[in-house]
Motif scaffolding. Structure first.
Motif, PDB file in Angstrom:
ATOM      1  N   ILE A  86       6.644   0.213   1.888  1.00  0.00           N
ATOM      2  CA  ILE A  86       7.718   1.166   2.157  1.00  0.00           C
ATOM      3  C   ILE A  86       7.531   2.366   1.235  1.00  0.00           C
ATOM      4  O   ILE A  86       7.505   2.205   0.017  1.00  0.00           O
ATOM      5  CB  ILE A  86       9.110   0.531   1.927  1.00  0.00           C
ATOM      6  N   MET A 109       7.150   3.169   6.725  1.00  0.00           N
ATOM      7  CA  MET A 109       7.304   1.757   6.575  1.00  0.00           C
ATOM      8  C   MET A 109       6.214   1.083   7.408  1.00  0.00           C
ATOM      9  O   MET A 109       6.216   1.174   8.620  1.00  0.00           O
ATOM     10  CB  MET A 109       8.697   1.370   7.074  1.00  0.00           C
ATOM     11  N   CYS A 139       7.938  -6.144   6.435  1.00  0.00           N
ATOM     12  CA  CYS A 139       7.617  -4.828   5.888  1.00  0.00           C
ATOM     13  C   CYS A 139       6.577  -5.004   4.793  1.00  0.00           C
ATOM     14  O   CYS A 139       6.845  -5.637   3.780  1.00  0.00           O
ATOM     15  CB  CYS A 139       8.869  -4.155   5.345  1.00  0.00           C
ATOM     16  N   ASP A 159      14.496  -6.690   6.923  1.00  0.00           N
ATOM     17  CA  ASP A 159      14.095  -7.837   6.109  1.00  0.00           C
ATOM     18  C   ASP A 159      14.700  -9.145   6.620  1.00  0.00           C
ATOM     19  O   ASP A 159      14.119 -10.218   6.428  1.00  0.00           O
ATOM     20  CB  ASP A 159      14.493  -7.630   4.645  1.00  0.00           C
ATOM     21  N   ILE A 196      16.641  -1.132   5.911  1.00  0.00           N
ATOM     22  CA  ILE A 196      15.602  -2.002   5.350  1.00  0.00           C
ATOM     23  C   ILE A 196      16.108  -3.434   5.237  1.00  0.00           C
ATOM     24  O   ILE A 196      15.385  -4.387   5.529  1.00  0.00           O
ATOM     25  CB  ILE A 196      15.128  -1.459   3.989  1.00  0.00           C
ATOM     26  N   CYS A 225       4.483  -2.184   8.815  1.00  0.00           N
ATOM     27  CA  CYS A 225       5.019  -3.509   9.119  1.00  0.00           C
ATOM     28  C   CYS A 225       4.038  -4.348   9.919  1.00  0.00           C
ATOM     29  O   CYS A 225       3.199  -3.832  10.652  1.00  0.00           O
ATOM     30  CB  CYS A 225       6.299  -3.383   9.936  1.00  0.00           C
ATOM     31  N   ASP A 261      18.758   1.918   2.889  1.00  0.00           N
ATOM     32  CA  ASP A 261      18.790   0.562   2.325  1.00  0.00           C
ATOM     33  C   ASP A 261      19.369  -0.437   3.317  1.00  0.00           C
ATOM     34  O   ASP A 261      18.887  -1.572   3.424  1.00  0.00           O
ATOM     35  CB  ASP A 261      19.587   0.535   1.024  1.00  0.00           C
TER      36      ASP A 261
END
Length: 86
Positions: free
Chosen positions: A80, A1, A77, A70, A66, A3, A63
């Motif tokens: 991914i 990921m 991000c 977010d 993430i 960022c 999930d």
């Protein structure tokens, strides 16, 4: 990921933001590590890992992580990538 960190203007501030993010993710069954961009103060690459006896619970945990990231306005991000090992 991969960022981008918006509130960091130094490596010290970056570490502070990352510690808060790690603290938020602590409730999930997940391990997190900074994999790249350790010396860039507005970038980071995080690796998230979880283990389960099936793929669906792993997907659910990733999930959730993430989604938490977010919701955080200090970090965005950019990319991914997911890898699964059976």
């Amino acid at each position: 990921m991969d960022c981008k960190i918006y509130d960091a203007h130094s490596l010290k501030e970056k570490r502070h933001v990352l510690k808060r993010i790690l603290h938020q993710l602590r409730g999930l069954n997940i391990s997190v590590s900074e994999l790249d961009h350790q010396y860039l103060w507005q970038r980071t690459m995080l690796g998230l890992v979880t283990v389960a006896n099936a793929r669906v619970p792993c997907e659910r945990v990733i999930d959730q992580a993430i989604q938490l990231l977010d919701q955080n306005l200090r970090i965005e991000c950019l990319n991914i990538d997911r890898e699964w090992y059976d």
